[in-house]
Enzyme design. Structure first.
Site, PDB file in Angstrom:
ATOM      1  N   THR A 124       0.863  -1.262  -0.030  1.00 54.52           N
ATOM      2  CA  THR A 124      -0.198  -0.005   0.020  1.00 54.52           C
ATOM      3  C   THR A 124       0.883   1.092  -0.024  1.00 54.52           C
ATOM      4  O   THR A 124       2.253   0.967  -0.322  1.00 54.52           O
ATOM      5  CB  THR A 124      -0.806  -0.181   1.268  1.00 54.52           C
ATOM      6  OG1 THR A 124      -0.138   0.087   2.438  1.00 54.52           O
ATOM      7  CG2 THR A 124      -1.764  -1.401   1.577  1.00 54.52           C
ATOM      8  N   ARG A 125       0.210   2.464   0.182  1.00 54.60           N
ATOM      9  CA  ARG A 125       1.232   3.618   0.332  1.00 54.60           C
ATOM     10  C   ARG A 125       1.353   4.058   1.867  1.00 54.60           C
ATOM     11  O   ARG A 125       2.072   4.914   2.041  1.00 54.60           O
ATOM     12  CB  ARG A 125       0.044   4.694  -0.223  1.00 54.60           C
ATOM     13  CG  ARG A 125       0.286   5.024  -1.687  1.00 54.60           C
ATOM     14  CD  ARG A 125      -0.644   5.922  -2.239  1.00 54.60           C
ATOM     15  NE  ARG A 125      -0.747   7.174  -1.649  1.00 54.60           N
ATOM     16  CZ  ARG A 125      -1.701   7.718  -0.817  1.00 54.60           C
ATOM     17  NH1 ARG A 125      -2.770   6.952  -0.684  1.00 54.60           N
ATOM     18  NH2 ARG A 125      -1.578   8.838  -0.209  1.00 54.60           N
ATOM     19  N   LYS A 126       1.578   2.838   2.671  1.00 57.37           N
ATOM     20  CA  LYS A 126       2.070   2.908   3.897  1.00 57.37           C
ATOM     21  C   LYS A 126       3.509   2.665   3.871  1.00 57.37           C
ATOM     22  O   LYS A 126       4.007   1.634   4.159  1.00 57.37           O
ATOM     23  CB  LYS A 126       1.147   1.969   4.874  1.00 57.37           C
ATOM     24  CG  LYS A 126      -0.025   2.315   5.455  1.00 57.37           C
ATOM     25  CD  LYS A 126      -0.773   1.307   6.226  1.00 57.37           C
ATOM     26  CE  LYS A 126      -2.290   1.644   6.406  1.00 57.37           C
ATOM     27  NZ  LYS A 126      -2.874   0.649   7.448  1.00 57.37           N
ATOM     28  N   THR A 127       4.288   3.648   3.501  1.00 51.50           N
ATOM     29  CA  THR A 127       5.589   3.608   3.171  1.00 51.50           C
ATOM     30  C   THR A 127       6.359   4.639   4.086  1.00 51.50           C
ATOM     31  O   THR A 127       5.801   5.643   4.527  1.00 51.50           O
ATOM     32  CB  THR A 127       6.057   3.913   1.754  1.00 51.50           C
ATOM     33  OG1 THR A 127       5.261   5.089   1.339  1.00 51.50           O
ATOM     34  CG2 THR A 127       5.472   2.734   0.805  1.00 51.50           C
ATOM     35  N   ILE A 261       5.477  -3.645   4.423  1.00 59.69           N
ATOM     36  CA  ILE A 261       6.377  -2.866   4.656  1.00 59.69           C
ATOM     37  C   ILE A 261       6.431  -2.483   6.032  1.00 59.69           C
ATOM     38  O   ILE A 261       7.597  -2.716   6.748  1.00 59.69           O
ATOM     39  CB  ILE A 261       6.173  -1.474   3.967  1.00 59.69           C
ATOM     40  CG1 ILE A 261       6.177  -1.860   2.177  1.00 59.69           C
ATOM     41  CG2 ILE A 261       7.052  -0.333   4.002  1.00 59.69           C
ATOM     42  CD1 ILE A 261       6.116  -0.867   1.483  1.00 59.69           C
TER      43      ILE A 261
END
Length: 278
Positions: A124-127, A261
């Site tokens: 996902t965009r949980k970076t 991540i």
């Protein structure tokens, strides 16, 4: 990696008065970088960017995505001891972090493949801000899908959009504004909303925070309602390695996991100087 990125990372790590790397004479040395535990390799290209910047000779028998065993030598290096010491921590940090993500991803991919050949694992965009492209490339190295790299890649209609506009109005607005290459991904929390999204023209229907039992019921409901075959069914929300098996059994198209991540653990990677040339 662009030169300005390398120099930004170096500026953070070296500071303005690097004594530790300069306190020993600058000799030509040989060194190795090796893993202290089994892992899936990622970050090879990042490490090479630093070696090229410092003029360090390198060789490797491995590529991103290769599965390594404890004590495998990832790189053999030759060059200035000062340059190798200055790049050491940055290279090891990237390799440790990215190999951790790739290893976590590959383990999840293995779990899913034992139940479904068609289901893909996606991040996902949980970076980490500033590191997204590297982290997503590590997911790819582990056999996963990077999902969208940024908000432009596709149009995702999430719960807050739906609360303000409703499913149909949000999809209508997205279809008016999106380019022909952009897919529309709609997050829903009930079978009824899933069907509304499908009929309104969604390309991807994300079943958010549904337990596996309700996912199966929703998928069956959509199929019995004769939705378009091109629609992709995605699930997300609270999925991790501990409960992944149950989600894999549902046979959905995509399982999106922020935990690929943010719950990965670094791999222990080390650099050792093995020869000093006087």
């Amino acid at each position: 990696m662009y030169t300005h990125e390398i120099e930004s990372f170096l500026e953070e790590d070296l500071g303005y008065n690097d004594i530790s790397c300069k306190l020993v004479p600058d000799h030509n040395v040989e060194a190795i970088i090796f893993t202290k535990e089994d892992c899936t390799l990622a970050g090879v290209d990042v490490a090479i960017s630093f070696f090229d910047y410092f003029g360090i000779e390198y060789s490797t028998d491995y590529s991103n995505g290769d599965r390594l065993s404890k004590n495998d030598v990832i790189f053999t290096l030759k060059g200035s001891s000062l340059s190798i010491l200055r790049t050491e921590r940055l290279v090891l940090n990237f390799l440790g972090h990215l190999c951790g993500i790739a290893t976590n991803t590959s383990r999840c991919v293995d779990i899913v493949r034992s139940y479904s050949d068609k289901t893909k694992i996606a991040c996902t965009r949980k970076t980490t801000p500033g590191l997204r492209k590297y982290e997503k490339m590590a997911v790819i190295a582990g056999g996963g899908d990077p999902h969208r790299f940024n908000l432009t890649d596709s149009v995702m209609i999430k719960d807050n959009h739906v609360k303000m506009m409703g499913v149909e109005a949000a999809i209508k607005s997205a279809k008016e504004k999106a380019g022909f290459t952009q897919k529309i991904d709609v997050e829903v929390e009930s079978p009824a909303d899933a069907l509304v999204a499908a009929k309104a023209g969604a390309d991807i229907i994300m079943l958010d925070n549904m337990d596996p039992e309700n996912i199966v019921k929703t998928v069956d409901y959509l199929k019995s309602s004769s939705i378009s075959e091109h629609i992709i069914i995605e699930v997300s929300g609270g999925i991790n390695m501990d409960n992944l098996e149950e989600y894999a059994k549902t046979g959905v198209d995509i399982i999106s996991m922020g935990s690929l991540i943010h719950r990965s653990q670094w791999i222990d990677v080390s650099l050792e100087i093995v020869k000093v040339q006087e």
